[in-house]
Design a protein around this motif. Structure first.
Motif, PDB file in Angstrom:
ATOM      1  N   MET B   1       0.764  -1.184  -0.076  1.00 26.55           N
ATOM      2  CA  MET B   1      -0.140  -0.196  -0.046  1.00 26.55           C
ATOM      3  C   MET B   1       0.639   1.220  -0.053  1.00 26.55           C
ATOM      4  O   MET B   1       1.847   1.392   0.741  1.00 26.55           O
ATOM      5  CB  MET B   1      -0.858  -0.002   1.186  1.00 26.55           C
ATOM      6  CG  MET B   1      -1.853   0.876   1.239  1.00 26.55           C
ATOM      7  SD  MET B   1      -2.480   1.312   2.905  1.00 26.55           S
ATOM      8  CE  MET B   1      -1.822   2.760   3.369  1.00 26.55           C
ATOM      9  N   ARG B   3       2.004   4.791   1.076  1.00 28.02           N
ATOM     10  CA  ARG B   3       1.851   5.371   2.351  1.00 28.02           C
ATOM     11  C   ARG B   3       1.460   6.748   2.166  1.00 28.02           C
ATOM     12  O   ARG B   3       2.165   7.659   1.429  1.00 28.02           O
ATOM     13  CB  ARG B   3       3.069   5.129   3.346  1.00 28.02           C
ATOM     14  CG  ARG B   3       2.576   4.469   4.537  1.00 28.02           C
ATOM     15  CD  ARG B   3       3.864   4.342   5.339  1.00 28.02           C
ATOM     16  NE  ARG B   3       3.447   5.119   6.742  1.00 28.02           N
ATOM     17  CZ  ARG B   3       2.581   4.747   7.698  1.00 28.02           C
ATOM     18  NH1 ARG B   3       1.855   3.636   7.401  1.00 28.02           N
ATOM     19  NH2 ARG B   3       2.357   5.357   8.746  1.00 28.02           N
ATOM     20  N   ASN B  17      -2.950  13.714  20.565  1.00 27.29           N
ATOM     21  CA  ASN B  17      -2.160  12.529  20.040  1.00 27.29           C
ATOM     22  C   ASN B  17      -3.207  11.245  19.546  1.00 27.29           C
ATOM     23  O   ASN B  17      -3.192  10.601  18.487  1.00 27.29           O
ATOM     24  CB  ASN B  17      -1.465  11.732  21.073  1.00 27.29           C
ATOM     25  CG  ASN B  17       0.032  12.441  21.233  1.00 27.29           C
ATOM     26  OD1 ASN B  17       0.229  13.081  20.189  1.00 27.29           O
ATOM     27  ND2 ASN B  17       0.437  12.514  22.521  1.00 27.29           N
ATOM     28  N   GLU B  18      -4.293  11.195  20.613  1.00 28.41           N
ATOM     29  CA  GLU B  18      -5.129  10.004  20.075  1.00 28.41           C
ATOM     30  C   GLU B  18      -5.875  10.731  18.879  1.00 28.41           C
ATOM     31  O   GLU B  18      -6.400   9.638  18.044  1.00 28.41           O
ATOM     32  CB  GLU B  18      -6.140   9.867  21.209  1.00 28.41           C
ATOM     33  CG  GLU B  18      -5.880  10.493  22.629  1.00 28.41           C
ATOM     34  CD  GLU B  18      -7.193  10.413  23.448  1.00 28.41           C
ATOM     35  OE1 GLU B  18      -8.140   9.497  23.229  1.00 28.41           O
ATOM     36  OE2 GLU B  18      -7.190  11.242  24.392  1.00 28.41           O
ATOM     37  N   ARG B  20      -4.926  12.399  16.432  1.00 29.74           N
ATOM     38  CA  ARG B  20      -4.092  12.199  15.329  1.00 29.74           C
ATOM     39  C   ARG B  20      -4.102  10.876  15.169  1.00 29.74           C
ATOM     40  O   ARG B  20      -3.905  10.422  13.855  1.00 29.74           O
ATOM     41  CB  ARG B  20      -2.435  12.618  15.707  1.00 29.74           C
ATOM     42  CG  ARG B  20      -1.681  12.843  14.464  1.00 29.74           C
ATOM     43  CD  ARG B  20      -0.393  13.387  14.776  1.00 29.74           C
ATOM     44  NE  ARG B  20       0.295  12.568  16.057  1.00 29.74           N
ATOM     45  CZ  ARG B  20       0.818  13.212  16.991  1.00 29.74           C
ATOM     46  NH1 ARG B  20       1.063  14.098  17.023  1.00 29.74           N
ATOM     47  NH2 ARG B  20       1.311  12.314  17.861  1.00 29.74           N
ATOM     48  N   ASN B  21      -3.829   9.788  15.846  1.00 26.86           N
ATOM     49  CA  ASN B  21      -3.882   8.364  15.592  1.00 26.86           C
ATOM     50  C   ASN B  21      -4.981   8.085  14.899  1.00 26.86           C
ATOM     51  O   ASN B  21      -4.865   7.180  14.082  1.00 26.86           O
ATOM     52  CB  ASN B  21      -3.945   7.617  16.934  1.00 26.86           C
ATOM     53  CG  ASN B  21      -2.158   7.626  17.449  1.00 26.86           C
ATOM     54  OD1 ASN B  21      -1.388   8.121  16.764  1.00 26.86           O
ATOM     55  ND2 ASN B  21      -1.990   7.409  18.872  1.00 26.86           N
ATOM     56  N   ALA B  22      -6.364   8.475  15.562  1.00 24.97           N
ATOM     57  CA  ALA B  22      -7.345   7.939  14.873  1.00 24.97           C
ATOM     58  C   ALA B  22      -7.673   8.445  13.457  1.00 24.97           C
ATOM     59  O   ALA B  22      -7.975   7.532  12.588  1.00 24.97           O
ATOM     60  CB  ALA B  22      -8.792   8.408  15.703  1.00 24.97           C
ATOM     61  N   ASN B  24      -5.096   9.093  11.408  1.00 23.82           N
ATOM     62  CA  ASN B  24      -4.011   8.281  10.613  1.00 23.82           C
ATOM     63  C   ASN B  24      -4.490   6.823  10.416  1.00 23.82           C
ATOM     64  O   ASN B  24      -4.427   6.317   9.434  1.00 23.82           O
ATOM     65  CB  ASN B  24      -2.821   8.616  11.184  1.00 23.82           C
ATOM     66  CG  ASN B  24      -2.043   9.671  10.822  1.00 23.82           C
ATOM     67  OD1 ASN B  24      -2.432  10.398   9.940  1.00 23.82           O
ATOM     68  ND2 ASN B  24      -1.227   9.957  12.017  1.00 23.82           N
ATOM     69  N   ILE B  25      -5.310   6.421  11.304  1.00 25.32           N
ATOM     70  CA  ILE B  25      -5.651   4.860  11.053  1.00 25.32           C
ATOM     71  C   ILE B  25      -6.808   4.932  10.028  1.00 25.32           C
ATOM     72  O   ILE B  25      -6.973   3.935   9.458  1.00 25.32           O
ATOM     73  CB  ILE B  25      -6.313   4.551  12.713  1.00 25.32           C
ATOM     74  CG1 ILE B  25      -5.248   4.268  13.583  1.00 25.32           C
ATOM     75  CG2 ILE B  25      -7.153   3.291  12.455  1.00 25.32           C
ATOM     76  CD1 ILE B  25      -5.902   3.961  15.047  1.00 25.32           C
ATOM     77  N   ALA B  28      -5.418   5.426   6.837  1.00 22.42           N
ATOM     78  CA  ALA B  28      -4.361   4.114   6.328  1.00 22.42           C
ATOM     79  C   ALA B  28      -5.573   2.923   5.892  1.00 22.42           C
ATOM     80  O   ALA B  28      -5.213   2.333   5.125  1.00 22.42           O
ATOM     81  CB  ALA B  28      -3.627   3.641   7.457  1.00 22.42           C
ATOM     82  N   LEU B  29      -6.793   2.868   6.778  1.00 18.48           N
ATOM     83  CA  LEU B  29      -7.602   1.760   6.499  1.00 18.48           C
ATOM     84  C   LEU B  29      -8.705   1.970   5.343  1.00 18.48           C
ATOM     85  O   LEU B  29      -9.192   1.478   4.839  1.00 18.48           O
ATOM     86  CB  LEU B  29      -8.370   1.109   7.824  1.00 18.48           C
ATOM     87  CG  LEU B  29      -7.645   0.622   8.926  1.00 18.48           C
ATOM     88  CD1 LEU B  29      -8.174   0.490  10.080  1.00 18.48           C
ATOM     89  CD2 LEU B  29      -6.778  -0.609   8.419  1.00 18.48           C
ATOM     90  N   ARG B  31     -11.061   3.937   5.686  1.00 14.30           N
ATOM     91  CA  ARG B  31     -12.558   3.895   6.328  1.00 14.30           C
ATOM     92  C   ARG B  31     -12.868   5.266   6.857  1.00 14.30           C
ATOM     93  O   ARG B  31     -11.972   5.868   7.258  1.00 14.30           O
ATOM     94  CB  ARG B  31     -12.460   2.830   7.515  1.00 14.30           C
ATOM     95  CG  ARG B  31     -12.327   1.448   7.329  1.00 14.30           C
ATOM     96  CD  ARG B  31     -13.360   0.488   7.696  1.00 14.30           C
ATOM     97  NE  ARG B  31     -13.236  -0.904   7.339  1.00 14.30           N
ATOM     98  CZ  ARG B  31     -12.243  -1.668   6.828  1.00 14.30           C
ATOM     99  NH1 ARG B  31     -11.369  -1.104   6.391  1.00 14.30           N
ATOM    100  NH2 ARG B  31     -12.671  -3.020   6.749  1.00 14.30           N
ATOM    101  N   ILE B 177     -14.309   4.274  11.781  1.00 13.04           N
ATOM    102  CA  ILE B 177     -13.395   4.473  12.869  1.00 13.04           C
ATOM    103  C   ILE B 177     -14.146   5.554  13.565  1.00 13.04           C
ATOM    104  O   ILE B 177     -14.406   6.615  13.221  1.00 13.04           O
ATOM    105  CB  ILE B 177     -12.009   4.832  12.289  1.00 13.04           C
ATOM    106  CG1 ILE B 177     -11.501   3.793  11.505  1.00 13.04           C
ATOM    107  CG2 ILE B 177     -10.975   5.049  13.353  1.00 13.04           C
ATOM    108  CD1 ILE B 177     -11.275   2.559  11.871  1.00 13.04           C
TER     109      ILE B 177
END
Lengths: 398, 289
Positions: B1, B3, B17-18, B20-22, B24-25, B28-29, B31, B177
């Motif tokens: 994939m 990036r 942070n959370e 930002r993670n969400a 990026n998740i 990446a997925l 969704r 997500i």
């Protein structure tokens, strides 16, 4: 991998489906968790939990599943496997954030082993897992757990500890609720019908086609009135002394019912412990602001939805005996139960909301009267869940 | 994939942070990202920040109570065609000219990847999210009138916000997500205000925040003031040239922070009984919220 966690979540009542679990696996394969428990915590929460009302249960499940994770060899292996998969994205992150170069899997393994050994010593039996210190050496300093406090820079709290704090307890739906949440629940109570006054501002498609055909294709628009709710609601609330602890909760429900303007009509009445020959118009239950209960029954048609709010806790005499009323001024000719049965017979849709949590009913002081009354009215606890269940009863005929 | 560049805070949007993670998740997925949170925590602004951060353009689909899922895909303007056939000199056999793509359709036909914001999805009818399941999952839809299939050329990054006015269907939630934006604590809030008012006096900021968090802690408020109100209020304080000593004592321009009459009176009563002065010290030492 982590199937146990899946089961723990489901046992805790988080509605995780296989679809989401597969998404989770996909995400782990792409290394989105990073090599830390914290990364895993946030990833799992984002993918598996779909409402803040479940954050609390998720936290509890997470805590239960990971708190006693021993640093066993299998586990270390599991972590390593997980680590292997998440390496490429990790490297990118590490380069961006911290000069950790040069490093490779071997080094990571070694560092991890050391860390595991260390933890065993420090925590005597290893209550917690890697990353608990929040100083994960795996290039993920940005991923520290205190992120739960938005942007907080603290490195002291681990995902497990954060989970154990249960910061999202307030969002649980089986906790009691705010005015707004009541309103949302009450909105579910509706039955739409056309027969109302109001502007004709909705296109009647069938009618338009008909009329247009009549005019041989010359467009003729036909409008109709939008559908409106025809449900009428009557609320009766216990304002007796035993209800004092719940007064703010109940007033929130009443506020909500007053604010939700979509009912055709809303009526409020009050009573003291149980309903007898008079209903009161304000919470102080004074004689001069009261109406005969029989008159209320006569005036309100049977299609009013009746919601009774009360703890249903009183001495059995108040419910079963003539003259049993707690208020010494008015003697009741008929026992309260007869009046309750009369109400239940008149209003075809009725429900009793009890601010005492369901699980306490068998054990609380008023367990006897709760039992008797719940045979007359379907009884629910006064929480979102309970209110929603009651809405179903109020919509459909018993 | 392939990036994607990772999402991060931008010049005028600070991200935890959370969150930002969400983001990026979800990118990446591939969704959709469902965002909930108190009003004023920057749900809508997030999409703009993602677009800025990743250098993509943004399409906003504002949902109203009357919005239908179909409108997001395309609208077939039959009435126009009927009129044209009756009076016009247009050639009405070309149906394509009466098909107008909606926001989702626009995002699909774009040559470049972009960010699609579906704002306040809970405003629409209960069935609305279900009607979009296929389109958001498979990223294509079929137009029977022209026998065309519109397929997303680049999978857009989809951000959906909700104010929880209605429950969203499970089938829809399963594909998202999810992230709940917490209300910022004082430390984060100070940074947020700094982003908007870089030259603000330190003392003024501290006092304003103390007053603000005290207000939020007052029991019985019907509508707690939120970030956007704090920013407006700070602006008012600056423009009004209010000195920081006065802020906690009287909370000037209270109307900027509180929008309900009852709240206003409640707070005034508390202020008169000296509520804030007593609390101000404890607010300063309090950590987190």
């Amino acid at each position: 991998m982590f199937t146990g966690f899946f089961n723990t979540l489901r046992n805790e009542g988080v509605p995780v489906s296989l679809t989401e679990w597969m998404t989770m696996m996909e995400a782990l394969n792409k290394g989105l968790a990073g090599a830390s428990l914290n990364g895993f915590y946030y990833l799992a929460r984002a993918v598996l939990v779909k409402s803040e009302t479940y954050y609390d249960r998720f936290d509890m499940a997470f805590f239960r599943y990971f708190q006693n994770v021993e640093t066993s060899p299998e586990l270390a292996e599991r972590v390593l496997k997980w680590l292997e998969k998440s390496l490429p994205p990790l490297q990118v992150d590490a380069r961006q954030r911290q000069p950790f170069a040069p490093w490779d899997l071997e080094e990571m393994r070694k560092a991890l082993e050391e860390r595991l050994a260390q933890q065993k010593e420090e925590h005597h039996g290893g209550g917690h897992w890697i990353g608990t210190g929040g100083t994960s050496p795996f290039g993920h300093s940005g991923y520290h757990p205190a992120g739960l406090r938005i942007g907080g820079e603290s490195v002291n709290r681990s995902a497990v500890k954060v989970a154990a704090q249960r910061r999202y307890r307030d969002f649980r739906t089986d906790e009691t609720l705010s005015t707004r949440q009541f309103e949302v629940a009450l909105r579910k109570l509706r039955e739409l019908s056309h027969n109302m006054e109001g502007p004709r501002d909705e296109l009647d498609l069938e009618g338009t086609i008909d009329a247009t055909c009549q005019k041989a294709g010359q467009l003729e628009l036909v409008w109709e009135r939008p559908k409106k709710n025809i449900i009428k609601l009557v609320l009766m609330m216990d304002s007796g002394g035993s209800m004092n602890p719940y007064s703010s909760l109940c007033s929130r429900l009443f506020n909500a019912a007053g604010k939700v303007s979509h009912f055709k009509d809303t009526r409020f009445y009050y009573f003291h412990n149980c309903i007898y020959q008079r209903l009161y118009l304000d919470p102080s239950c004074r004689e001069d602001a009261s109406v005969p209960t029989a008159e209320v029954l006569n005036n309100l048609s049977q299609d009013y939805r009746l919601i009774l709010v009360g703890d249903a806790s009183m001495s059995t005499g108040e419910l079963m005996m003539t003259g049993g009323t707690i208020s010494w001024k008015d003697y009741n000719e008929e026992p309260g139960l007869v009046w309750l049965q009369r109400l239940a017979a008149h209003f075809k849709h009725a429900a009793w909301l009890n601010p005492i949590p369901n699980s306490y009913w068998p054990a609380t002081l008023g367990y006897e009267t709760i039992k008797i009354i719940s045979r007359v009215f379907p009884m629910f606890e006064l929480t979102i869940d309970g209110l929603e269940q009651s809405m179903k009863v109020l919509k459909a005929r018993r | 994939m392939e990036r994607m560049p990772a999402f991060d805070s931008t010049a005028d949007y600070l991200v935890s942070n959370e969150l930002r993670n969400a983001v990026n998740i979800s990118v990446a997925l591939g969704r959709p990202l469902l965002i909930k949170g108190e009003p004023g925590t920057g749900k809508t602004m997030l999409a703009k920040a993602i677009a800025d951060s990743l250098g993509l353009s943004l399409i906003i689909w504002n949902i109203k109570s009357t919005t239908k899922a179909q409108e997001g895909l395309y609208v077939y303007d039959t009435v126009q065609r009927l009129y044209d056939s009756q009076f016009g000199d247009q050639d009405v056999s070309e149906i394509k000219q009466y098909i107008k793509l909606g926001k989702l359709g626009e995002a699909f036909v774009s040559d470049e990847q972009l960010v699609l914001l579906i704002d306040e999805i809970d405003k629409a009818d209960l069935e609305f999210p279900n009607d979009l399941l296929w389109e958001l999952d498979i990223m294509n839809f079929y137009i029977p009138e022209t026998k065309e299939t519109i397929q997303a050329r680049q999978r857009p990054a989809v951000v959906i916000t909700s104010n929880a006015e209605k429950e969203l269907p499970d089938a829809f939630l399963r594909r998202c997500i999810f992230h709940y934006i917490d209300f910022p604590d004082e430390e984060m809030m100070a940074r947020i205000v700094r982003v908007h008012f870089p030259d603000l006096e330190k003392a003024l900021l501290e006092e304003a925040l103390a007053a603000f968090y005290w207000l939020r802690s007052v029991n019985g408020l019907q509508k707690k003031p939120s970030t956007s109100e704090l920013l407006d209020w700070t602006q008012a304080l600056v423009v009004g040239g209010i000195s920081y000593q006065r802020i906690c004592a009287e909370i000037p321009f209270l109307g900027v922070l509180l929008k309900k009459n009852q709240d206003f009176e409640l707070v005034l009563r508390r202020l008169q009984s000296g509520g804030l002065q007593q609390k101000a010290t404890s607010i300063h030492t309090r950590r987190g919220y």
